[in-house]
Motif scaffolding. Structure first.
Motif, PDB file in Angstrom:
ATOM      1  N   ARG A 299     -15.036 -93.667 -84.564  1.00 23.67           N
ATOM      2  CA  ARG A 299     -14.406 -93.196 -83.067  1.00 23.67           C
ATOM      3  C   ARG A 299     -15.436 -92.510 -82.529  1.00 23.67           C
ATOM      4  O   ARG A 299     -15.576 -92.651 -81.206  1.00 23.67           O
ATOM      5  CB  ARG A 299     -13.094 -92.381 -83.479  1.00 23.67           C
ATOM      6  N   THR A 326      -7.256 -88.629 -81.177  1.00 23.79           N
ATOM      7  CA  THR A 326      -7.365 -90.128 -81.154  1.00 23.79           C
ATOM      8  C   THR A 326      -7.267 -90.539 -82.466  1.00 23.79           C
ATOM      9  O   THR A 326      -7.422 -91.613 -82.561  1.00 23.79           O
ATOM     10  CB  THR A 326      -8.747 -90.251 -80.601  1.00 23.79           C
ATOM     11  N   HIS A 329      -6.216 -94.634 -83.006  1.00 20.02           N
ATOM     12  CA  HIS A 329      -6.616 -95.577 -81.778  1.00 20.02           C
ATOM     13  C   HIS A 329      -7.516 -96.617 -82.267  1.00 20.02           C
ATOM     14  O   HIS A 329      -8.192 -96.295 -83.312  1.00 20.02           O
ATOM     15  CB  HIS A 329      -7.306 -94.630 -80.850  1.00 20.02           C
ATOM     16  N   SER A 330      -7.570 -97.599 -81.863  1.00 16.19           N
ATOM     17  CA  SER A 330      -8.155 -98.787 -82.134  1.00 16.19           C
ATOM     18  C   SER A 330      -9.579 -98.567 -81.181  1.00 16.19           C
ATOM     19  O   SER A 330      -9.717 -97.681 -80.526  1.00 16.19           O
ATOM     20  CB  SER A 330      -7.510 -99.999 -81.699  1.00 16.19           C
ATOM     21  N   ASP A 333      -8.532 -99.416 -77.823  1.00 18.01           N
ATOM     22  CA  ASP A 333      -8.064 -98.147 -77.178  1.00 18.01           C
ATOM     23  C   ASP A 333      -9.038 -96.954 -76.621  1.00 18.01           C
ATOM     24  O   ASP A 333      -9.028 -96.585 -75.746  1.00 18.01           O
ATOM     25  CB  ASP A 333      -6.917 -97.506 -78.292  1.00 18.01           C
ATOM     26  N   ARG A 405      -2.248 -94.685 -77.621  1.00 17.60           N
ATOM     27  CA  ARG A 405      -2.887 -95.581 -78.511  1.00 17.60           C
ATOM     28  C   ARG A 405      -1.687 -96.709 -78.439  1.00 17.60           C
ATOM     29  O   ARG A 405      -0.564 -96.725 -78.085  1.00 17.60           O
ATOM     30  CB  ARG A 405      -2.620 -95.045 -80.013  1.00 17.60           C
TER      31      ARG A 405
END
Length: 427
Positions: A299, A326, A329-330, A333, A405
């Motif tokens: 990330r 975060t 989150h992808s 995202d 997200r």
């Protein structure tokens, strides 16, 4: 609409006809958005084009120009109809239209559209952030057999069909394109819209032509099926015959139409809903790889890459806070979040009233008590000198309100259950 076009009178209420056309078009568009069946969507698209053509006939008749519309062609998803010039009777204004004749269309054209040309870009697998296990398997399956063919003899045959599955936005399509770029081989990007046709039998023929075209290439070829669950959903008793024939043909080609498995074609597929795939298709894929959400280090790398080459100045405490909020989150995202956060300092420029000069002679916003502050509206400053402040943690926290997200905890449990991941390992 066709009846009105063929029996048009002088006192026709064109405003009512136009309103009727708009209502019909809106109804068809709403139906297409509500139903995800590709066959139904193709039929509705065909109906919408027919309706549009009849409306153009009315418009031409209204304007007194009867000849300009007849060169127009109505194109379906896999073929075309051409309307011939109508014949008018001297004693009546009624027009008669001859039966449309189907035009032959080469299947080479849609296949060439699937073939993504190599652009010479230096995309490599290692440039994809995170996903180390997935990249290792892809390297073993595709890259190493080309570099070291002597190692893959006897029982150590490389995989030829792999399935990538996982939450949306985790980089499945990006992995496929990076792999193709690294190999510099022909790359076919296939979707359900490019294969399915409203014409009976055309979809099966197009699938055969696709694999035939791939096998005729001089080097190894790469076929990538994006969102393959749209093509290979579980079969049921209420399924129409056309869908069954398409799935049967695709199963046959995946297995190898000639009965051998060494035809130079590597098949990679991606899906966000692996549990919707028919078991027969799941069996065809020799390896199924779970593409998970990025971990904390990944990330951080994704966020930093978004602000490259400009550095992102965050303290260690800021990074710990940002990576904590975060979690889940992808990759997509995080990209949206970073874009929204980067816009926060730009948005402040429009309301800023006090400015200062930086060391490199740029102008940036400041508070009213800053030494050397100047009071000007943004419109009075030289545009090439204005520079926004650096993106800070508060910008990310503010952007989280509009860029949350997209992957829920419930959906993650579905992927973990499909993968057979124990709860204690997943957490």
């Amino acid at each position: 609409m066709e009846l009105i076009a063929s029996q048009l009178e002088a006192d026709t209420d064109y405003s009512f006809v136009s309103q009727l056309y708009q209502q019909c078009s809106s109804a068809i568009t709403d139906l297409r958005s509500m139903h995800h069946n590709p066959h139904l969507s193709a039929s509705l698209e065909d109906l919408l084009e027919t309706l549009s053509f009849q409306k153009s006939v009315l418009d031409v008749r209204r304007n007194g120009n009867r000849n300009s519309v007849w060169d127009r062609r109505r194109v379906a998803s896999e073929g075309a109809f051409q309307y011939s010039v109508p014949e008018y009777s001297s004693s009546s204004s009624v027009m008669t239209m001859t039966q449309p004749e189907p035009l032959t269309m080469s299947r080479e054209d849609p296949i060439q559209e699937m073939l993504v040309p190599y652009t010479g870009q230096t995309g490599q697998l290692e440039e994809v952030v995170g996903l180390e296990e997935v990249k290792e398997v892809l390297s073993e399956a595709v890259i190493m057999p080309r570099k070291f063919p002597q190692l893959f003899q006897g029982g150590a045959k490389p995989w030829k069909r792999l399935l990538l599955y996982g939450p949306p936005g985790t980089g499945k399509t990006k992995l496929a394109r990076a792999l193709s770029s690294e190999l510099q081989c022909p790359f076919y990007c296939v979707t359900s819209a490019s294969l399915l046709s409203s014409w009976v039998g055309e979809s099966e023929k197009l699938i055969r032509e696709l694999f035939k075209h791939a096998r005729q290439q001089a080097t190894q070829t790469f076929i990538f099926f994006d969102e393959i669950d749209c093509l290979c959903r579980k079969r049921s008793g209420g399924e129409d015959e056309h869908s069954r024939r398409v799935k049967s043909e695709l199963l046959r080609q995946l297995e190898g139409a000639r009965g051998d498995d060494d035809d130079g074609v590597f098949v990679l597929a991606a899906t966000n809903c692996p549990w919707d795939l028919d078991p027969a298709f799941l069996r065809r894929f020799q390896r199924r790889l779970y593409v998970p959400l990025p971990h904390s280090e990944a990330r951080k790398a994704i966020i930093l890459a978004h602000f490259s080459p400009s550095p992102l100045s965050l303290s260690e405490d800021d990074w710990r806070t940002l990576l904590r909020v975060t979690n889940g989150h992808s990759g997509a995202d995080l990209t949206h979040l970073a874009t929204a956060a980067a816009f926060q300092p730009i948005r402040e420029l429009q309301t800023a009233r006090f400015w200062r000069f930086t060391n490199d002679n740029k102008i940036t916003p400041c508070s009213s008590d800053t030494l050397g502050a100047m009071q000007y509206p943004l419109s009075k400053l030289p545009a090439d000198k204005v520079m926004a402040r650096d993106t800070e943690l508060k910008d990310f926290l503010s952007a989280l309100k509009t860029s949350p997200r997209t992957v829920t905890a419930d959906s993650l449990r579905l992927y973990e259950e499909f993968s057979g991941i124990p709860d204690e390992v997943a957490t």
